[in-house]
Structure formats: C-alpha cells, structure tokens
Design an enzyme around this catalytic site. Sequence first.
Site, PDB file in Angstrom:
ATOM      1  N   HIS A   1       0.836  -1.199   0.000  1.00 47.09           N
ATOM      2  CA  HIS A   1       0.000   0.000   0.000  1.00 47.09           C
ATOM      3  C   HIS A   1       0.867   1.243   0.000  1.00 47.09           C
ATOM      4  CE1 HIS A   1       0.845  -0.943   4.236  1.00 47.09           C
ATOM      5  NE2 HIS A   1       0.781   0.363   4.473  1.00 47.09           N
TER       6      HIS A   1
ATOM      7  N   CYS B   1       1.818   3.714  11.990  1.00 52.88           N
ATOM      8  CA  CYS B   1       2.791   3.223  11.017  1.00 52.88           C
ATOM      9  C   CYS B   1       3.124   4.369  10.061  1.00 52.88           C
ATOM     10  CB  CYS B   1       2.255   2.021  10.252  1.00 52.88           C
ATOM     11  SG  CYS B   1       0.843   2.367   9.166  1.00 52.88           S
TER      12      CYS B   1
END
Length: 662
Positions: A65, A180
């Site tokens: 991603h 993250c």
Amino acid sequence: MSELITAELVDLDLSAETKSAAARSLAGRMVAAGRVTDLDGFLADVAAREAQMPTGLDGGIGIPHCRSEHVAAPTLAFGRSARGIDFGAADGPADLVFLIAAPAGADDDHLTILSSLARRLMDPGFTGALRAEGDPAAAAARIRGDEVPAAAPDQEAEVAPAATESETVQPFRIVAVTSCPTGIAHTYMAAESLEAAARAEGVVLNVETQGSAGFERLDPAVIAAADAVIWAHDVDVREKGRFGGKPVVDTGVKAGINRPAELIAEARRKAERGEISRVSDERREPGPGTRGSAGASGHFGVRLRTYLMSGVSYMVPFVAAGGLLIALSFAIGGYEIASAKSVADHFVWGEAASWAALLNQIGSAAFGFLVPVLAGYIAYGMADRPALVPGFVGGAIALTIDAGFLGGLVAGLLAGAAVMAIQRLKVHPTLRGIMPVLVIPLLASIAVGFLMFIVVGKPIASLQNALTDWLNGLSGSNAVILGVVLGLMMCFDMGGPLNKVAYAFAVGGLADPTPGSLKVMAAVMAAGMVPPLAMALATTVRRRLFTRTERENGRAAWVLGASFITEGAIPFAAADPLRVIPSVMAGGAVTGALSMAFGCTLRAPHGGVFVVPLIGEPFLYLLAIATGTVVSTALVVALKGMRGKPDKAAPADDEAEVPVAA
C-alpha cells in the site's frame, strides 16, 4: 463516493510469483478502471513503501500500500494466489494480497473504509470466506462490507469480562497507541489485534490510532485510570507526555499485529514490578521495526547509533544552508571575503563585495550553530526536551575550549546521560511539575559544564587538534587510504548510519577549515555521487538487465547523483543488494582515492556538480567521479549479466530496445 473495490479489481487466480509482479498485475487493473493515472509512477511509490518495511502479515496476508499522486481515487484491488507470494511475513508466503492505493490527499471517509478493512483482516472468519469465495463480485462485496461482518458477535464479548468481574476486583486497564509510516493499514490492524487479545484476556483496553485520517486523543481520564501503556508504532508517538508515570511497552507496529498477547503480558509484568518508564526519555528513530532508544529494548550499540543519528540529522540543515552560503560568498568575492568587516557597520548596496560579505557572515552565523545543535540533539535523542538546554550548553562550551566536533559529540552524550540519571531520582509529587523546566536543565547544565570545562574538555581539545594536524599532514598513500575508507563508508548503506558518520566527519572539519579537511569534504561528496550515477548509467547501457520501474528510477538517478543525493541508488540496492552494493562500494572507493590523490578540495558541504566552480582541481575532480562511476557500472552490469533478465513476471518491453554493443 465511488466504490472502493469492484469485481473488475478482483483476481481470484493471481498467477504472479513475486511481490513486484503481483503489485504490477493488480495495479494494471486499477489503471484499466481509471483509478491510477501512471502505472510505473504508482509502482515506484509502492516499492518505496515496501522498502521501508515488508507488508506481509502472519496468516498468509500481503498488504502492499502507499499514498501516491498517481492515484485518482482511493482504491483497493484483491488477488488470491494458489502458490503464495513472499511479502516478508515470518510465517511464510501470502495467498491473499490486498493492494491499497490512496491519493496524496485522501479524504477521511475513504481512509475510514480502509481502516475498517484493515481491522477485518484480523478476523479468521473474514479471511477464510475470501479463500473459499469463487465469485469476484461476491468477493468485492464481502471486502466492501456489504454483508454482515463476521466479527459482529464479538461486540457482545467485548463487554462480557466487565459483566463477570467480581465487584471487588478491578480489571487490568491498558491504553495503547498504534501508528505506522503510511497510517493506512498496519495502524488499524495492530489496534484490532490488540483489542481482540485484550478481550480474550479479560483486559480493558482503549486504543488511539494515529493514522492518516488524523487521530482522536484518548480521554485524559482513561489514560489516568490505566495500569499500563502499549505503544506499537513505527513513527513517533504524538504527544507522548500524556502517558508519563506509567509502565510503557514500546515496540514496532508489527509486534502489535503478530504478538498482542505477549505485549499485554509484558505490560502486566511491568505493572506488577512497579516499573515506571521515563516517557520523556523514550525517543525513537523513525523507521521500520525500531524500538525506543532509551528503554530497555535494544543493545547499547543500537541505542548509541540512534542518539548520534538524531544529532546529525538536526545538524545537516545548518551544514547545508551555512556551507552553501559561505561557498557562494567565496565564488562572488574570493576567499579574502572571510576577513571583511561586519556588514552591520559597512554595507554598500551596489558593491558585489558587500553582498559577498553578507552571504559569508550569514553562513558563518549558521555554521556557528553546528556543534551546539549536534550536542543538543544528541542529548534530545537520549532524553527528550529536558536535555536540550544542557546539550546546547555543552556544545557551546566545546566551541569555547576548541574541542570542536568531537567535543560536541561527547557533550551531547554527557548531557543526555546526566538528564537520564536525574530523572531516575524519586521526587515528591509536588516537585514533578517543575522538574523538566527548571530542576533538570539546571542540574544537568551544571554537571555538563563542570565535566566539559574541568574534566574531559582539554583532553578532547587535544585530540581534536591532533586530528586536525593529521589531516593537514596527509599526503601520498595515507591520503589515498583515507579516501578509500571514506568512499566505502559513503557507498555501503547510501544514506544510512555509516554514510552519515563519514559525512558528519567531513562537515565537522568545515567548521574550522584546513587544507586536509577540505580534501576530506571533496572525497566524501565525490564518492557519495557515484552510486546513483552508476545505476543511472547501467540502466542506460544495459536496459534489458533492469525492470521497467528500475529504468524509470534510473532516469531520476542522473539528477539525484549529480546533486549528491546518494539515496537515489537505494531502490536498486533494495531490489538486488548482493550485486549492487559491492559494485557501488568499489566505485566509491576508487573515486575517494583518486580525489585525495589529486588533491581536490571543497568548501561547500553539498551541491554536487552545481558547486564545481568552488572545487579545487575541478577537472580532476570530475575525472575521479567519472572513473568511479564507470567502475561501478561495469561491475553491476557484469554481475547482473551472469543472472540474466531481472524478473520473468515483469512485462517484457525490451524487444523494442536496440542492443548496446559490448
């Protein structure tokens, strides 16, 4: 709002064998659907995100991603592989692959959908249904959440522990933060995993997800009532001071996904021991898989590297701005401009010399902060804001006693250690409020000042002077050997710790330039330009040995290399480290050796070919860079040629290329 995934974005028979081929296959569906505007540009962004941290998860899941300017609308493509594809998970290949594409400015609604998907990936019922699904449209609907989520019954279980608890026994309470680098998937998956483990353990857990859609702060009352804290993060926790005075388990986001029960157990043990973490001490180096630098995790060498890199990273902007201003002033007014009168007393608008003096004095002012900033932010990396004052004070003293760059390093470490020692002292609760703003800076500054002035300062200054004399006396084989060592360091990790150490060593000499230190700066910059230039040249002369994405990166590497941005070679090294890294190290060593042998000098700390007019022996300098680039190119082409084409799964567009003669 368009649907996040449709049947056209589902491939239930994904035939790709590598993660790059899988990403290309699924991204091709996004392009066909009009969701991605530039396939290669988008894949380059996916690869850059993958280089930060593998996106494979335990349980056979891969979630490549990224955010990208080449994404027209938030999109999800799903592929199911019969053989499995290696995405770097500890338990083996992934058979379920979710390619998540978010625009550079994705809206909160779509990010909420993505976070919901990330949480459902932690549900075995959801992933099991996808493995059994035979209809792409049904799989897309299931992923969108059109059907009743399999995890719905768990909502009842969430309150079950509270209903069965004894009225006299309070449940163990934990607050957690997950985050993250991209803030799209791992952040929310870690949250869901921790929540599920907490339900199973009868623990009350509240999670703050610091993702791309922003974050809602935990209620201060909830934090105050918590028995322990868990941070599962790969970027700094925002506003971490809120969690002070509690046991803290500090780890990477993947541990939150894969080992939630262990983290909860560790939080219990810390609370039982009464272990209170120094939240203000725990500062982390951004990046995948790192842990708190000041906590118990990580051996001393790792923590020391983190501290030093913190100081260097904050120092580099001062180096770049100040050094380039000084170099530009020399280009306009000559080296004698350094002894010009203060422009505050004498400035003539129409004189070039006055403008040169102005630039020189501004740059010198910026350069004057190098050692204090280095020391201050080494201390900051160790003990956060309370250490800034003693760190800067120690750095300023290092300048006063002529201890220079080495003195700044030592002062920063002493300041951080002093603050950490003071924070270990038990104080009355009424004093805690003034400790970080008054008591700690005061006591630590006194301690650092005493040590720098009376104890270690003079020996360090002597060592600094000896190092300066050694550099000035370098000639012949000694200079060449130093050039080889610096070239190897610059090219080994291309922007990593060794590269930064070599660069910091060079720019430290510019604070008080000598002929030897100017040669070191020239060798360091020359060697640092070789890796991207070599990869750019290799992708030009032997295109068939590289993937389409690598060839695109090769075009950008020309500019990056010419600008002294060594990181331009990282995508190539990440894809093929055993062939690329030794090749560029060899070329960097050759360039560093030649630069030192030719006696090239450099007063600018950055700029690449754009500061060639400021280089001593410019033509020989360019020759050294060209020679190293050719050496690296020849080696990487030879090594890759033994292997053949890079990726059988990659689209073959080499047929149209004209072979280059050997």
